[in-house]
Write a protein that holds these residues in place. Sequence first.
Motif, PDB file in Angstrom:
ATOM      1  N   ASP A 134     -37.543 -26.336  13.519  1.00  0.00           N
ATOM      2  CA  ASP A 134     -36.593 -26.881  14.348  1.00  0.00           C
ATOM      3  C   ASP A 134     -36.585 -26.537  15.655  1.00  0.00           C
ATOM      4  N   VAL A 135     -36.263 -27.493  16.712  1.00  0.00           N
ATOM      5  CA  VAL A 135     -36.196 -26.931  18.033  1.00  0.00           C
ATOM      6  C   VAL A 135     -34.959 -27.485  18.529  1.00  0.00           C
ATOM      7  N   ASN A 136     -34.292 -26.562  19.600  1.00  0.00           N
ATOM      8  CA  ASN A 136     -32.959 -27.217  20.052  1.00  0.00           C
ATOM      9  C   ASN A 136     -32.799 -26.728  21.599  1.00  0.00           C
ATOM     10  N   VAL A 137     -32.313 -27.728  22.288  1.00  0.00           N
ATOM     11  CA  VAL A 137     -32.014 -27.302  23.626  1.00  0.00           C
ATOM     12  C   VAL A 137     -30.236 -27.467  23.662  1.00  0.00           C
ATOM     13  N   GLN A 138     -29.804 -26.812  24.351  1.00  0.00           N
ATOM     14  CA  GLN A 138     -28.538 -26.566  24.714  1.00  0.00           C
ATOM     15  C   GLN A 138     -27.915 -26.263  25.987  1.00  0.00           C
ATOM     16  N   PHE A 139     -26.744 -26.825  26.077  1.00  0.00           N
ATOM     17  CA  PHE A 139     -25.982 -26.162  27.647  1.00  0.00           C
ATOM     18  C   PHE A 139     -24.880 -25.759  27.179  1.00  0.00           C
ATOM     19  N   GLN A 140     -24.289 -24.531  27.835  1.00  0.00           N
ATOM     20  CA  GLN A 140     -23.038 -24.045  27.367  1.00  0.00           C
ATOM     21  C   GLN A 140     -22.375 -23.652  28.707  1.00  0.00           C
ATOM     22  N   ASN A 141     -21.052 -23.982  28.526  1.00  0.00           N
ATOM     23  CA  ASN A 141     -20.158 -23.202  29.658  1.00  0.00           C
ATOM     24  C   ASN A 141     -18.893 -22.641  29.259  1.00  0.00           C
ATOM     25  N   LYS A 142     -18.825 -21.368  29.347  1.00  0.00           N
ATOM     26  CA  LYS A 142     -17.745 -20.510  28.845  1.00  0.00           C
ATOM     27  C   LYS A 142     -16.945 -19.885  29.981  1.00  0.00           C
ATOM     28  N   VAL A 143     -15.660 -20.064  29.785  1.00  0.00           N
ATOM     29  CA  VAL A 143     -14.680 -19.506  30.961  1.00  0.00           C
ATOM     30  C   VAL A 143     -15.035 -18.145  30.971  1.00  0.00           C
ATOM     31  N   PHE A 184     -28.529 -23.123  30.454  1.00  0.00           N
ATOM     32  CA  PHE A 184     -29.292 -23.908  29.742  1.00  0.00           C
ATOM     33  C   PHE A 184     -29.608 -22.892  28.717  1.00  0.00           C
ATOM     34  N   TYR A 185     -30.323 -23.399  27.613  1.00  0.00           N
ATOM     35  CA  TYR A 185     -30.843 -22.271  26.718  1.00  0.00           C
ATOM     36  C   TYR A 185     -31.684 -23.378  25.429  1.00  0.00           C
ATOM     37  N   ALA A 186     -32.858 -22.745  25.422  1.00  0.00           N
ATOM     38  CA  ALA A 186     -33.904 -23.507  24.362  1.00  0.00           C
ATOM     39  C   ALA A 186     -34.096 -22.534  23.300  1.00  0.00           C
ATOM     40  N   ALA A 216     -41.272 -17.750   9.106  1.00  0.00           N
ATOM     41  CA  ALA A 216     -40.517 -18.416  10.100  1.00  0.00           C
ATOM     42  C   ALA A 216     -40.616 -17.570  11.166  1.00  0.00           C
ATOM     43  N   PHE A 217     -40.803 -18.268  12.330  1.00  0.00           N
ATOM     44  CA  PHE A 217     -40.452 -17.395  13.730  1.00  0.00           C
ATOM     45  C   PHE A 217     -39.590 -18.200  14.503  1.00  0.00           C
ATOM     46  N   ASP A 218     -39.299 -17.420  15.677  1.00  0.00           N
ATOM     47  CA  ASP A 218     -38.222 -17.554  16.327  1.00  0.00           C
ATOM     48  C   ASP A 218     -38.569 -17.299  17.842  1.00  0.00           C
ATOM     49  N   PHE A 219     -38.450 -18.574  18.749  1.00  0.00           N
ATOM     50  CA  PHE A 219     -39.004 -18.052  20.176  1.00  0.00           C
ATOM     51  C   PHE A 219     -37.768 -18.629  21.021  1.00  0.00           C
ATOM     52  N   TYR A 220     -37.013 -17.749  21.712  1.00  0.00           N
ATOM     53  CA  TYR A 220     -35.850 -18.465  22.493  1.00  0.00           C
ATOM     54  C   TYR A 220     -35.828 -17.603  23.672  1.00  0.00           C
ATOM     55  N   THR A 221     -35.061 -18.338  24.767  1.00  0.00           N
ATOM     56  CA  THR A 221     -34.857 -17.993  25.986  1.00  0.00           C
ATOM     57  C   THR A 221     -33.866 -16.737  26.199  1.00  0.00           C
ATOM     58  N   ALA A 222     -34.159 -15.877  26.828  1.00  0.00           N
ATOM     59  CA  ALA A 222     -33.240 -14.552  26.956  1.00  0.00           C
ATOM     60  C   ALA A 222     -32.037 -14.907  27.655  1.00  0.00           C
ATOM     61  N   SER A 223     -30.812 -14.395  27.049  1.00  0.00           N
ATOM     62  CA  SER A 223     -29.637 -14.845  27.804  1.00  0.00           C
ATOM     63  C   SER A 223     -29.330 -13.899  28.930  1.00  0.00           C
ATOM     64  N   GLY A 224     -29.374 -14.396  30.030  1.00  0.00           N
ATOM     65  CA  GLY A 224     -29.107 -13.641  31.330  1.00  0.00           C
ATOM     66  C   GLY A 224     -30.285 -12.938  31.906  1.00  0.00           C
ATOM     67  N   GLY A 225     -31.411 -12.796  31.202  1.00  0.00           N
ATOM     68  CA  GLY A 225     -32.537 -12.191  31.538  1.00  0.00           C
ATOM     69  C   GLY A 225     -33.174 -12.980  32.568  1.00  0.00           C
ATOM     70  N   PRO A 226     -34.284 -12.476  33.364  1.00  0.00           N
ATOM     71  CA  PRO A 226     -34.796 -13.212  34.480  1.00  0.00           C
ATOM     72  C   PRO A 226     -36.225 -13.895  33.913  1.00  0.00           C
ATOM     73  N   PHE A 254     -29.016 -30.785  21.613  1.00  0.00           N
ATOM     74  CA  PHE A 254     -29.926 -31.779  21.016  1.00  0.00           C
ATOM     75  C   PHE A 254     -30.890 -30.930  20.077  1.00  0.00           C
ATOM     76  N   ALA A 255     -30.729 -31.234  18.768  1.00  0.00           N
ATOM     77  CA  ALA A 255     -31.513 -30.423  18.108  1.00  0.00           C
ATOM     78  C   ALA A 255     -32.114 -31.225  16.936  1.00  0.00           C
ATOM     79  N   VAL A 256     -33.316 -30.976  16.737  1.00  0.00           N
ATOM     80  CA  VAL A 256     -34.247 -31.711  15.827  1.00  0.00           C
ATOM     81  C   VAL A 256     -34.740 -30.920  14.637  1.00  0.00           C
ATOM     82  N   GLY A 257     -34.890 -31.110  13.465  1.00  0.00           N
ATOM     83  CA  GLY A 257     -35.463 -30.572  12.335  1.00  0.00           C
ATOM     84  C   GLY A 257     -36.752 -31.246  12.167  1.00  0.00           C
TER      85      GLY A 257
END
Lengths: 438, 118
Positions: free
Chosen positions: A107-116, A122-124, A143-153, A434-437
Motif C-alpha cells: 500500500d501507499v499513502n499520502v497524508q496531511f496532518q495539523n495538530k495543535v 505532509f507525510y508519505a 514487507a518493507f516500509d519506506f516513509y518520510t522522517a517526521s521533523g527531519g531534514p 489518500f491511501a491505496v492498497g
Amino acid sequence: MRKRITLPILLAAAMAATAVGSVRAADSSNYQQLQKKYSTLKVQMQAMQKQMAQMQKQMKAVQQAAPSINERATRRAIKRLSRQVMKLSEKEAALEPGNIQVLIAGDVNVQFQNKVGSSSTFYADSSPMIQVRVDKKIFINTAFDFYTASGGPGGINSDIGAANINYELGDYMTVGGGLISSPIGGIVSNYNAAPWNRWLVDGSLEDNLLPPNELGIWTRGGIPAPGNLGYLTYFLFVSNGPEFVGTSGVPNQLNYDNYTATQNAKTVGGRISYLPIPNVEVGYSAEWASPTQSGALTKSDSWIQAVDFNSYYFNKKIEGFVKFRGGWTWEQVGQGGITPGNPTTPPALGNMSNGGQIDVAYQPSMCGIKYLDKTMVAFRYDRIDGPTASGSAHEQRYSVGLDYWLHSNAVLKFEYEFDNVANQRGSDAMFMQFAVGI
Amino acid sequence: MNLRNIQTVRTIVLVGLAAAGLSLMAGCSNNGTAGKPAAKKTAKPAAIWPLAVQDPAKNETGAQIWSENCLRCHQLRSPSQYTPAQWGVIVQYMRLKAGLTGEQARKVLAFLKSASAH
C-alpha cells in the motif's frame, strides 16, 4: 288291522328309503367331481400364488439390485475420473510455466496532518510487499516500509514489516517462523494493519500498548468449534523478548520491536478467538516476557492481556452495513533490579497501563444514491491510562472521520480528533489522507 | 496487583495456552487431510475434537464464505481485480491472516478463480 296298516307303511318307507338313497348316491358322485375340480383348481391357484410370490420377490430383488449396481458403477466411474483428474492436474501443475507464483502487493499513502502545538506537515509512506506461493503448502511474505522522517531534514526512514516463511501442516494448522505482525490485541494485526484498510487516519491510543511485531516461531490456524458452533482461531508464538529503553540510561519504556533477544529474554504468548457466526469475532490474547536492559537492569516481568471484538451487520433495511470494533489492553510491568555496581538511576517500573477503543463505521452502500453509497462515516473513542509509577496522566480522544471509497482499495479520508489529557483540552488534530492498497 | 498475583495469573494463562496448543496439535496430527482429493474428505468427519466435528464449510458455497468472512475486516475486492493465479497467492496469504480452514480457503479460491475468469 294293525298289520294291514303296517305293511303298506313299511313298503312305502322302503320305497322312500330306496329313492332317497339313489338321490344321495347321485349327489355324492357330483360332490366328488366338484371336490376334484376344487382340489385341482386349488392346487393350480396355490401354484400360481407361489409363482406370483416368487415373481414379486424377483421384482423386489431386481428393484433393489438395480440402483446399487448403478451406484457402484457410478462410484467406480467417479473414482476412475478422480484419479485421472488428479493425474492430469499434477501433470498440468508440473508443466505450467512459473510454478512458483509471486505477487507484488502492499500500500501507499499520502497524508496531511495539523495538530495543535505542532507544525502542520505532509507525510508519505510506501509499503511494498512481496508474496511468494512456493507451492500448495509453502508461503513466503516479505514487507518493507519506506516513509518520510517526521521533523527531519528530508530524511527517509526504512523498516522491514514482515519476513516470514509459513508451512501448512494440514487443513487446521500452519507453522512458521520469522518476523510477523503481532496477534496481541487482534485489531492492529488483523484489521488496522494497512492504512487503506483503516477507517480513521490516526492510530488509536491502545496501539501504544501493543507490540507491533513478533520475531520468532509460531503455529496458527482455524478449526471448527465443537458441536459445529462456529469456528475458533489460534495463534501461539515464542519470540524475542522486549527490551527496556529510556532516556539518559534510565529505562522507562519497553521496546517490543526487538530484533535481538537481550540476555536471552524471550516472549511467550498467543491469541485465541471465537466466531459463533462469520460476522462476529471475539478474541483474547496474552503475552509474557522477562525484559531487561543490557548492562543496566536485571530481569523484570512484563505481562500483556487484551480482549478484542469485531463484527458487522449488512442488511438492506439499513441500506448497507454497520461495523463495530473494540478492544481493551492491560499491560503490567513488574519491579526490576539494578545490576550491582551500575550507577544507573532506579527505573520507573512496577506499574500498570491500560487502554482501549470502540470504533463504529457506517456505509450506506446499498442506498443507490450516487456518491453517498461510497461514503463511510466513522467514529472512535479511545483512551489510555499511562503508567502509574511514572506519573503519566490518562488521555482520551473522540475522533470523527469521513471516508470516500473511490474503489474497494482506494480511499480518501478526512478526520478530526478531539483530544483530552487529564480532563483538560489536549492537542486536537486534523488529518487528510489518500491511501491505496495494491 | 502485586508480583505474586501476576505470576499466578501468568501461570494459569500459560498453562491454558499450552493445553490449547497441545490439544490442537494432537487433533491436527490426526486429521492430516491436506493434499488428498476432496471426494475423500467429505466421506468422513474430521477428528479434530474428541467428538467428531464436520467443518461447517462443507455446507457453504465459496461465494458465501468469501462474502461473509472478508467483509468482516475489509472492503470486498472484486474477483475480476486479480487473475486466477494471483488469487492463488492472495487466498494463501489471507487464509493465514483470517484463520480460515483448508476447506474454507479451497472453496473461496475456487469461487474467485471461476468468477475472475468470466
